[in-house]
Write a protein that holds these residues in place. Structure first.
Motif, PDB file in Angstrom:
ATOM      1  N   LEU A 113     -17.836 -18.159  27.660  1.00  0.00           N
ATOM      2  CA  LEU A 113     -16.668 -18.944  27.299  1.00  0.00           C
ATOM      3  C   LEU A 113     -15.559 -18.055  26.752  1.00  0.00           C
ATOM      4  O   LEU A 113     -15.821 -17.133  25.987  1.00  0.00           O
ATOM      5  N   GLU A 114     -14.330 -18.384  27.113  1.00  0.00           N
ATOM      6  CA  GLU A 114     -13.160 -17.839  26.454  1.00  0.00           C
ATOM      7  C   GLU A 114     -12.345 -19.015  25.949  1.00  0.00           C
ATOM      8  O   GLU A 114     -11.863 -19.838  26.746  1.00  0.00           O
ATOM      9  N   LEU A 115     -12.217 -19.144  24.624  1.00  0.00           N
ATOM     10  CA  LEU A 115     -11.581 -20.300  24.009  1.00  0.00           C
ATOM     11  C   LEU A 115     -10.246 -19.910  23.429  1.00  0.00           C
ATOM     12  O   LEU A 115     -10.124 -18.932  22.680  1.00  0.00           O
ATOM     13  N   THR A 116      -9.211 -20.702  23.742  1.00  0.00           N
ATOM     14  CA  THR A 116      -7.893 -20.562  23.112  1.00  0.00           C
ATOM     15  C   THR A 116      -7.774 -21.637  22.046  1.00  0.00           C
ATOM     16  O   THR A 116      -7.868 -22.839  22.340  1.00  0.00           O
ATOM     17  N   LEU A 117      -7.583 -21.205  20.785  1.00  0.00           N
ATOM     18  CA  LEU A 117      -7.592 -22.095  19.641  1.00  0.00           C
ATOM     19  C   LEU A 117      -6.216 -22.170  18.996  1.00  0.00           C
ATOM     20  O   LEU A 117      -5.546 -21.152  18.818  1.00  0.00           O
ATOM     21  N   SER A 149      -7.580 -24.742  25.497  1.00  0.00           N
ATOM     22  CA  SER A 149      -7.998 -24.362  26.852  1.00  0.00           C
ATOM     23  C   SER A 149      -9.253 -23.505  26.771  1.00  0.00           C
ATOM     24  O   SER A 149      -9.545 -22.904  25.728  1.00  0.00           O
ATOM     25  N   LEU A 150      -9.989 -23.489  27.879  1.00  0.00           N
ATOM     26  CA  LEU A 150     -11.159 -22.616  27.961  1.00  0.00           C
ATOM     27  C   LEU A 150     -11.348 -22.142  29.390  1.00  0.00           C
ATOM     28  O   LEU A 150     -10.948 -22.803  30.347  1.00  0.00           O
ATOM     29  N   PHE A 170      -3.168 -19.243  15.643  1.00  0.00           N
ATOM     30  CA  PHE A 170      -3.620 -18.974  17.016  1.00  0.00           C
ATOM     31  C   PHE A 170      -4.821 -18.041  16.979  1.00  0.00           C
ATOM     32  O   PHE A 170      -4.883 -17.109  16.172  1.00  0.00           O
ATOM     33  N   ALA A 171      -5.782 -18.306  17.859  1.00  0.00           N
ATOM     34  CA  ALA A 171      -6.925 -17.401  17.996  1.00  0.00           C
ATOM     35  C   ALA A 171      -7.447 -17.460  19.422  1.00  0.00           C
ATOM     36  O   ALA A 171      -7.410 -18.508  20.076  1.00  0.00           O
ATOM     37  N   LEU A 172      -7.910 -16.324  19.906  1.00  0.00           N
ATOM     38  CA  LEU A 172      -8.550 -16.226  21.217  1.00  0.00           C
ATOM     39  C   LEU A 172      -9.907 -15.572  20.996  1.00  0.00           C
ATOM     40  O   LEU A 172      -9.989 -14.455  20.480  1.00  0.00           O
ATOM     41  N   ILE A 173     -10.988 -16.293  21.347  1.00  0.00           N
ATOM     42  CA  ILE A 173     -12.339 -15.760  21.158  1.00  0.00           C
ATOM     43  C   ILE A 173     -13.087 -15.818  22.480  1.00  0.00           C
ATOM     44  O   ILE A 173     -12.856 -16.693  23.303  1.00  0.00           O
ATOM     45  N   GLY A 205     -14.790 -21.832  36.076  1.00  0.00           N
ATOM     46  CA  GLY A 205     -13.582 -22.645  36.157  1.00  0.00           C
ATOM     47  C   GLY A 205     -12.837 -22.650  34.836  1.00  0.00           C
ATOM     48  O   GLY A 205     -13.138 -21.876  33.917  1.00  0.00           O
ATOM     49  N   THR A 206     -11.847 -23.533  34.719  1.00  0.00           N
ATOM     50  CA  THR A 206     -11.040 -23.664  33.512  1.00  0.00           C
ATOM     51  C   THR A 206     -10.901 -25.145  33.156  1.00  0.00           C
ATOM     52  O   THR A 206     -11.108 -26.026  33.999  1.00  0.00           O
ATOM     53  N   ALA A 207     -10.528 -25.412  31.919  1.00  0.00           N
ATOM     54  CA  ALA A 207     -10.279 -26.780  31.470  1.00  0.00           C
ATOM     55  C   ALA A 207      -9.344 -26.723  30.262  1.00  0.00           C
ATOM     56  O   ALA A 207      -9.298 -25.713  29.541  1.00  0.00           O
TER      57      ALA A 207
END
Length: 217
Positions: free
Chosen positions: A211-215, A72-73, A189-192, A111-113
């Protein structure tokens, strides 16, 4: 003659026992396990170890490396309209140009995706990033303009810095540097998060994207 025969037999018997002893010692050494760290990526890798004893120690760089799915981002996009060809902007979305008198010099939307691509970080310092998603509808004044697709690809070198708090991606094609704060991290898990990350969109110019990326590995 009997003495010579007896001496010859004694020599053969001695050589035979010696060979058996050597063979027995070799068999013992052949199956002897050496405990230690067997992972070549670890800081304390032991090339002689044959049995991993769980003692491996890894740097944060090696822990963070791997193939990550971007599940997700969250994004905020800022477009400097002074640097964008209007014809190119119409290709993105023809309706946007109708609102230029009301927008001014900058177009911003967010927005989000979900499930938008991958970020592959190898332990030699090379990365490949692929992000593809459709933006959410853009609200301008009281009107809603349909979103448009964005494909953001990047590759080059990466590094960890600032006491393991920052990951930096240096795009080898565009020369652009993308810097993210590491908000959270565990094995899988990582959140950057990065503010105003530059991306080269070819004929559309450079976009500044937060950007906020959930990895997830």
């Amino acid at each position: 003659n009997m003495k010579k025969i007896n001496l010859f037999l004694l020599i053969l018997l001695t050589l035979s026992n010696s060979c058996k002893k050597d063979k027995s010692d070799n068999d013992i050494n052949e199956f002897e396990e050496i405990a230690g760290c067997t992972d070549e990526n670890a800081n304390n890798f032991n090339s002689l170890a044959t049995l991993d004893d769980g003692s491996c120690e890894f740097s944060f760089f090696n822990q963070f490396s791997g193939n990550w799915n971007i599940v997700s981002l969250e994004y905020q996009i800022n477009i400097d309209l002074n640097n964008v060809n209007l014809e190119s902007l119409e290709e993105i979305n023809p309706l946007i140009t109708n609102f230029l008198p009301f927008i001014g010099n900058n177009l911003s939307f967010d927005g989000t995706a979900d499930n938008v691509g991958s970020l592959n970080l190898n332990n030699l310092g090379y990365y490949e990033s692929e992000i593809s998603f459709n933006t959410e509808p853009i609200n301008i004044l009281s009107f809603e303009i349909p979103g448009f697709p964005l494909n953001l690809t990047s590759n080059g070198n990466w590094e960890i810095s600032n006491n393991n708090e920052i990951i930096t991606l240096n795009d080898s094609n565009s020369g652009l540097e993308q810097t993210f704060n590491i908000i959270s991290f565990s094995d899988n898990f990582a959140l950057i998060r990065g503010n105003n990350i530059p991306f080269d969109i070819g004929q559309f110019g450079n976009f500044g994207i937060s950007l906020e990326l959930t990895l997830i590995k």
